[in-house]
Design a protein around this motif. Structure first.
Motif, PDB file in Angstrom:
ATOM      1  N   ALA A  76     -65.306 -23.341 138.115  1.00 38.85           N
ATOM      2  CA  ALA A  76     -64.368 -21.993 137.940  1.00 38.85           C
ATOM      3  C   ALA A  76     -64.474 -20.852 139.326  1.00 38.85           C
ATOM      4  N   CYS A  77     -65.545 -20.774 138.649  1.00 38.54           N
ATOM      5  CA  CYS A  77     -66.443 -20.062 140.040  1.00 38.54           C
ATOM      6  C   CYS A  77     -65.830 -20.217 141.015  1.00 38.54           C
ATOM      7  N   ARG A  78     -66.194 -21.394 141.690  1.00 39.53           N
ATOM      8  CA  ARG A  78     -66.490 -21.125 142.744  1.00 39.53           C
ATOM      9  C   ARG A  78     -64.719 -21.664 142.995  1.00 39.53           C
ATOM     10  N   ALA A  79     -64.177 -22.148 142.214  1.00 39.12           N
ATOM     11  CA  ALA A  79     -61.930 -21.830 142.665  1.00 39.12           C
ATOM     12  C   ALA A  79     -62.063 -20.383 142.448  1.00 39.12           C
ATOM     13  N   GLU A  80     -62.513 -19.425 142.294  1.00 41.11           N
ATOM     14  CA  GLU A  80     -62.219 -18.223 142.426  1.00 41.11           C
ATOM     15  C   GLU A  80     -62.520 -17.714 143.087  1.00 41.11           C
ATOM     16  N   ALA A  81     -64.298 -17.664 143.560  1.00 43.56           N
ATOM     17  CA  ALA A  81     -64.834 -17.011 145.257  1.00 43.56           C
ATOM     18  C   ALA A  81     -64.018 -17.910 146.291  1.00 43.56           C
ATOM     19  N   GLU A  82     -63.294 -19.274 146.307  1.00 46.35           N
ATOM     20  CA  GLU A  82     -62.075 -19.966 147.702  1.00 46.35           C
ATOM     21  C   GLU A  82     -60.907 -18.893 147.482  1.00 46.35           C
ATOM     22  N   SER A  83     -60.532 -18.775 146.413  1.00 40.46           N
ATOM     23  CA  SER A  83     -59.350 -17.592 146.315  1.00 40.46           C
ATOM     24  C   SER A  83     -59.910 -16.304 147.097  1.00 40.46           C
ATOM     25  N   TYR A  84     -61.380 -15.603 146.904  1.00 41.20           N
ATOM     26  CA  TYR A  84     -61.376 -14.664 147.626  1.00 41.20           C
ATOM     27  C   TYR A  84     -61.718 -14.484 149.322  1.00 41.20           C
ATOM     28  N   ASP A  85     -62.058 -15.684 149.150  1.00 42.77           N
ATOM     29  CA  ASP A  85     -62.007 -16.512 150.623  1.00 42.77           C
ATOM     30  C   ASP A  85     -59.965 -16.566 151.054  1.00 42.77           C
ATOM     31  N   ALA A  86     -59.822 -16.788 150.581  1.00 37.50           N
ATOM     32  CA  ALA A  86     -57.912 -16.741 150.957  1.00 37.50           C
ATOM     33  C   ALA A  86     -57.840 -15.409 151.428  1.00 37.50           C
ATOM     34  N   VAL A  87     -57.981 -14.612 150.821  1.00 32.22           N
ATOM     35  CA  VAL A  87     -57.636 -12.736 150.965  1.00 32.22           C
ATOM     36  C   VAL A  87     -58.171 -12.887 152.096  1.00 32.22           C
ATOM     37  N   GLY A  88     -59.397 -13.113 152.565  1.00 33.73           N
ATOM     38  CA  GLY A  88     -59.928 -12.776 153.511  1.00 33.73           C
ATOM     39  C   GLY A  88     -59.453 -13.176 154.570  1.00 33.73           C
ATOM     40  N   GLY A  89     -59.316 -14.461 154.414  1.00 28.10           N
ATOM     41  CA  GLY A  89     -58.350 -15.136 155.502  1.00 28.10           C
ATOM     42  C   GLY A  89     -56.692 -14.532 156.135  1.00 28.10           C
ATOM     43  N   ALA A  90     -56.194 -13.999 154.554  1.00 32.47           N
ATOM     44  CA  ALA A  90     -54.738 -13.395 154.806  1.00 32.47           C
ATOM     45  C   ALA A  90     -55.115 -12.026 155.675  1.00 32.47           C
ATOM     46  N   LEU A  91     -56.023 -11.016 155.344  1.00 29.51           N
ATOM     47  CA  LEU A  91     -56.402 -10.169 155.512  1.00 29.51           C
ATOM     48  C   LEU A  91     -56.789 -10.122 157.547  1.00 29.51           C
ATOM     49  N   MET A  92     -57.230 -11.271 158.042  1.00 29.53           N
ATOM     50  CA  MET A  92     -57.586 -11.455 159.500  1.00 29.53           C
ATOM     51  C   MET A  92     -56.732 -11.617 160.007  1.00 29.53           C
ATOM     52  N   GLU A  93     -55.564 -11.954 159.793  1.00 26.93           N
ATOM     53  CA  GLU A  93     -54.167 -12.726 160.388  1.00 26.93           C
ATOM     54  C   GLU A  93     -53.814 -11.182 161.039  1.00 26.93           C
ATOM     55  N   GLY A  94     -54.078  -9.687 160.109  1.00 29.33           N
ATOM     56  CA  GLY A  94     -53.188  -9.235 160.532  1.00 29.33           C
ATOM     57  C   GLY A  94     -54.137  -8.184 161.348  1.00 29.33           C
ATOM     58  N   GLU A  95     -54.615  -8.450 162.358  1.00 28.97           N
ATOM     59  CA  GLU A  95     -55.668  -7.407 163.369  1.00 28.97           C
ATOM     60  C   GLU A  95     -55.661  -7.640 164.083  1.00 28.97           C
TER      61      GLU A  95
END
Lengths: 219, 241
Positions: free
Chosen positions: A39-58
């Protein structure tokens, strides 16, 4: 082997782990809990996805010839590392999660314990940075000694269980306690309790790190 | 409980004062909670959510590709050591990794060097990429983040136990597509956030934020992505038994 995990990491800690802003000791306990808790691993990986989306921005322009330089780097040195993961499969008999085994250089049997009195033993793990990590071995039925946490302390149960004012903590459960929490954990009768405990030391915080990590940990 | 003292000083340094954290921020409101609520909404309305909005907005970069295409590029590197696929991935991701590292405090030369190393790692670890659990953006971010911890903080980065794919655990095409589409929706939602909220999240990832500041509910569709990853993990664990 799989038991119900009822005490999880906070979203703040999971996000900070994903962002990569925690001290090493906290990364270690988060990685260890994630090894046990889908459960926590899935949540942590979803925060990784936020990081990936942020990185796309600049973007910042790469220098001329950087692609060729990278391809050269790949041709010169890549092969050995590419083969490594085959060896990474966990031995079926492992007693501790892999992140902890990596710090011990072995498994539970290889831990070099030091007595703390009253049958309690500890082993300090070699982490850098402003927080410390130790394994604790508490005899069944014994009280966890006051190990003086001044800041935030996270305790992950690896074997056995303990109880305190917040309930029962079994294998995989993690307790998040700040210095305001007065608790006296007692190992359950029947089986010795082995935990990983990490704590930050606010007095040693200096420079850049505290600004990054402290607020997350002062929950 | 959150004590205001911890982040008061930082707040003073902000060009625009962030909103005060709501009472009980540490235990109640956070990204994941709002997203979870939203996730059940999305599920009720079927797949429409995935189709509306995301992807329709004009992409400023004409060369931008959809997430599933990047997956195919990584697969071509894994299966055929395809340098043309790598060149396209490099053109898109290397400048983004470099910008991420600069924003995290690296100077231009170090960021350039690390961005090249991150891209080389992408090549070397292409066989470890799991499209049922991450988009290529997400994966590249985790490599860049680890490189940052190593290069800027000189710290080890403990990672969770590997869950290696067995032969029968090859990700299913529909799982993979769904996850990739979720990732695009997440990116879209992030772009659509009010400037102030996005700024808070950026600060968390670039390493200079206190948690009280991010307590605001942003409503990012994190819940769906989380449930997809959970599903992939469940299948994997099952296959490994």
């Amino acid at each position: 082997m799989k038991t119900e995990i009822t005490h999880h990491l906070t979203p703040q800690l999971l996000m900070a782990y994903s962002a990569g802003t925690l001290p090493e000791a906290f990364d270690l306990i988060v990685a260890s809990h994630l090894s046990l808790c889908d459960a926590c691993r899935a949540e942590a990986e979803s925060y990784d996805a936020v990081g990936g989306a942020l990185m796309e921005g600049e973007t910042s322009e790469m220098s001329a010839g950087s692609l060729e330089a990278t391809l050269r780097m790949i041709r010169e040195g890549g092969a050995a590392e590419a083969d490594a993961p085959c060896a990474a499969a966990p031995p079926a008999t492992a007693e501790l999660p892999r992140p902890i085994r990596d710090y011990i250089g072995g498994d539970l049997a290889d831990v070099r314990w030091q007595g703390m009195g009253m049958g309690v033993r500890q082993a300090i793990l070699p982490v850098d940075g402003p927080a410390t990590a130790r394994l604790l071995h508490i005899p069944a039925g014994a009280e966890v000694p006051d190990h003086g946490h001044k800041g935030t302390e996270l305790t992950l149960v690896l074997k056995g269980a303990f109880r305190d004012e917040d309930g029962r903590f079994g294998p995989g459960d993690v307790e998040v306690a700040d210095e305001a929490v007065e608790h006296t954990p007692v190992a359950e009768a029947g089986e010795d309790c082995i935990c990983l405990a990490v704590t930050d030391a606010p007095l040693r915080f200096a420079g850049l790190m505290p600004r990054l990590a402290q607020p997350f940990l002062k929950i | 409980m959150l004590s205001n003292v911890d982040w008061l000083d930082e707040k003073a340094a902000w060009p625009v004062a962030p909103p005060d954290p709501p009472p009980g921020a540490g235990t109640v409101a956070f990204l994941g909670d709002a997203a979870l609520a939203r996730m059940s909404d999305t599920n009720r309305s079927g797949t429409e959510g995935a189709a509306t909005g995301a992807g329709d907005a004009a992409e400023p970069n004409a060369a931008a590709r959809a997430a599933p295409e990047w997956v195919e590029h990584v697969t071509r590197i894994r299966d055929a050591r395809d340098e043309a696929a790598f060149a396209e991935l490099f053109a898109h991701f290397a400048p983004r990794v470099k910008a991420f590292l600069i924003r995290s405090g690296a100077d231009g030369a170090l960021a350039e060097e690390c961005a090249q190393e991150v891209m080389a790692t992408l090549w070397q670890k292409a066989h470890l990429f799991d499209p049922a659990r991450a988009s290529v953006s997400t994966w590249v971010f985790t490599i860049a983040r680890n490189r940052r911890i190593d290069a800027l903080r000189r710290q080890r980065r403990p990672e969770p136990e590997d869950l290696p794919w067995g032969p029968e655990a090859e990700p299913q095409q529909e799982d993979m597509l769904a996850l990739q589409q979720d990732s695009e929706r997440l990116a879209e939602a992030l772009r659509a956030l009010p400037e102030k909220q996005r700024h808070l999240i950026e600060r968390a990832y670039f390493g200079e934020l206190s948690h009280g500041e991010i307590a605001a509910e942003t409503g990012l569709p994190l819940g769906t992505i989380k449930s997809r990853i959970r599903l992939a993990l469940d299948r994997l664990r099952h296959a490994l038994k």
